[in-house]
Design an enzyme around this catalytic site. Structure first.
Site, PDB file in Angstrom:
ATOM      1  N   GLU A  23       0.817  -1.228   0.000  1.00  0.00           N
ATOM      2  CA  GLU A  23       0.000   0.000   0.000  1.00  0.00           C
ATOM      3  C   GLU A  23       0.845   1.270   0.000  1.00  0.00           C
ATOM      4  O   GLU A  23       2.052   1.220   0.256  1.00  0.00           O
ATOM      5  CB  GLU A  23      -0.941   0.005   1.215  1.00  0.00           C
ATOM      6  CG  GLU A  23      -0.208   0.005   2.549  1.00  0.00           C
ATOM      7  CD  GLU A  23      -1.001   0.648   3.680  1.00  0.00           C
ATOM      8  OE1 GLU A  23      -1.486   1.780   3.497  1.00  0.00           O
ATOM      9  OE2 GLU A  23      -1.095   0.033   4.751  1.00  0.00           O
ATOM     10  N   LYS A 157      -3.102  -1.723  15.800  1.00  0.00           N
ATOM     11  CA  LYS A 157      -2.573  -0.901  16.889  1.00  0.00           C
ATOM     12  C   LYS A 157      -3.593  -0.706  17.988  1.00  0.00           C
ATOM     13  O   LYS A 157      -4.785  -0.640  17.731  1.00  0.00           O
ATOM     14  CB  LYS A 157      -2.250   0.489  16.358  1.00  0.00           C
ATOM     15  CG  LYS A 157      -0.944   0.591  15.731  1.00  0.00           C
ATOM     16  CD  LYS A 157      -0.517   2.053  15.729  1.00  0.00           C
ATOM     17  CE  LYS A 157       0.755   2.185  14.936  1.00  0.00           C
ATOM     18  NZ  LYS A 157       0.521   2.126  13.500  1.00  0.00           N
TER      19      LYS A 157
HETATM   20  N1  PSU Z   1      -2.559   1.523  10.747  1.00  0.00           N
HETATM   21  C1  PSU Z   1      -1.234   1.579  10.888  1.00  0.00           C
HETATM   22  N2  PSU Z   1      -0.493   2.206   9.940  1.00  0.00           N
HETATM   23  C2  PSU Z   1      -1.062   2.758   8.826  1.00  0.00           C
HETATM   24  C3  PSU Z   1      -2.484   2.656   8.688  1.00  0.00           C
HETATM   25  C4  PSU Z   1      -3.176   2.043   9.660  1.00  0.00           C
HETATM   26  O1  PSU Z   1      -0.711   1.092  11.872  1.00  0.00           O
HETATM   27  O2  PSU Z   1      -0.358   3.319   7.986  1.00  0.00           O
HETATM   28  C5  PSU Z   1      -3.126   3.217   7.447  1.00  0.00           C
HETATM   29  C6  PSU Z   1      -3.494   2.089   6.462  1.00  0.00           C
HETATM   30  O3  PSU Z   1      -3.347   2.579   5.153  1.00  0.00           O
HETATM   31  C7  PSU Z   1      -4.957   1.859   6.759  1.00  0.00           C
HETATM   32  C8  PSU Z   1      -5.428   3.249   7.082  1.00  0.00           C
HETATM   33  O4  PSU Z   1      -5.670   1.294   5.698  1.00  0.00           O
HETATM   34  O5  PSU Z   1      -4.372   3.844   7.808  1.00  0.00           O
HETATM   35  C9  PSU Z   1      -6.710   3.228   7.885  1.00  0.00           C
HETATM   36  O6  PSU Z   1      -7.237   4.502   7.951  1.00  0.00           O
HETATM   37  P1  PSU Z   1      -8.727   4.716   8.494  1.00  0.00           P
HETATM   38  O7  PSU Z   1      -8.658   4.331   9.936  1.00  0.00           O
HETATM   39  O8  PSU Z   1      -9.002   6.166   8.285  1.00  0.00           O
HETATM   40  O9  PSU Z   1      -9.601   3.823   7.673  1.00  0.00           O
END
Ligand code: PSU
Ligand code: MN
Length: 303
Positions: A23, A157
């Protein structure tokens, strides 16, 4: 087709060789420059060393690129104002010919369109703490519910509500597998106190589950959770403190919606003086190794 698949990736796919998707939100919104670029390139190298073709996915001038080259990755790492693109954002960013970093959800969509079955990342989005009030649940979870891609990560996390995240995945029928562990890893740490549905002990076991799900036409993803190596893992008490502090700051600063995850990631890096970033990088490398091995097993001929 509105996507651009790079030649190396195209060739590997046509020859039935292993390819792993990566990604780009982790590059442009998850880590600071220049370590984001260094990490992204190193992950690709680890996969290549395993004999696997990497395909880092990002949107350039409205075109989803399946397999960005080193220059494009470099640009992704330093360019300002790249949109964070989840499922709902995809048609807009494409139609308006903008640059976009793909989240887990969007990377799954595009990987699946290109015919890539395995995707390696750090951590997925999930049910945020306080979601009972805010409704903040990452679109990553719905994508896992519907799109046929296996995602290898280090768990989620503790900025998230991990028990609720597991409940959500259960409701939507997403298998959650522990790689050589019975417990859901919590990203910086190997344990969370929560059990995974099943433990697997080899890439071969993962591949046989993926193949069975495919044969049964059970749509949706599979989540493989791979704990951070012991020597790279973080002290649970210390990281919990940093997370609590970051969450408080987010509330104070009125952070909401798609800004939440990038804000928390940056805050935690700041609070830990960059040490959480070291752990973050190491766990991604570790996931690349395991994800690469799984992709290879998937391509291996059945005995
Ligand atoms: N969690 C992490 N590192 C990240 C992300 C999530 O520990 O870089 C990123 C990933 O790309 C994930 C996104 O898909 O954040 C999720 O964002 P949201 O919670 O806004 O859906
Ligand atoms: Mn959200």
């Amino acid at each position: 087709m509105h996507i651009r698949v790079n030649e190396k990736v195209k060739k590997a796919l046509a020859a039935g060789k292993p390819v792993v998707a990566l990604e780009s939100t982790i590059i442009s919104h998850g880590m600071p420059y220049p370590r984001n670029v260094k990490t992204a390139l190193e992950v690709e190298r680890i996969l290549e060393d395993e004999g696997v073709t990497p395909a880092t996915i990002g949107i350039i001038d409205g075109v989803p690129v399946i397999g960005m080259d080193a220059e494009e990755i470099e640009e992704f790492g330093k360019r300002e104002g790249i949109a964070k693109v989840s499922r709902r954002d995809l048609p807009i960013i494409m139609a308006e010919k903008k640059w976009g970093a793909t989240t887990v959800a969007t990377t799954m969509i595009l990987a699946h369109m290109a015919g890539i079955e395995v995707f390696v990342t750090g951590g997925i989005g999930g049910v945020h703490r306080g979601a009972q009030e805010t409704f903040d649940i990452s679109a990553d979870l719905q994508e896992l519910a519907h799109t046929n891609v296996t995602v290898v990560c280090a768990g989620a996390k503790a900025i998230l509500d991990l028990p609720l995240t597991l409940e959500y995945l259960e409701t939507f029928g997403v298998p959650v597998l522990g790689y050589k562990t019975d417990e859901l890893p919590a990203f910086y740490t190997r344990t969370s106190g929560l059990k995974v549905d099943y433990r697997i002990d080899s890439p071969k076991e993962a591949a046989s589950i993926i193949k069975m799900k495919r044969a049964m036409k059970l749509d949706g993803g599979i989540l493989i959770t791979n704990p951070i190596p012991e020597e790279d893992s973080y002290d649970p008490k210390e990281i919990d403190k940093a997370i609590e502090e970051a969450l408080k700051d987010a509330e104070k600063d009125g952070i909401k919606g798609k800004e939440t995850t990038p804000y928390l990631l940056a805050k935690i890096t700041e609070i830990t003086g960059g040490r959480s970033l070291d752990a973050n990088i190491k766990l991604v490398y570790n996931n690349a190794k395991v994800g690469g091995q799984i992709a290879k097993e998937l391509c291996a001929k059945d005995e």
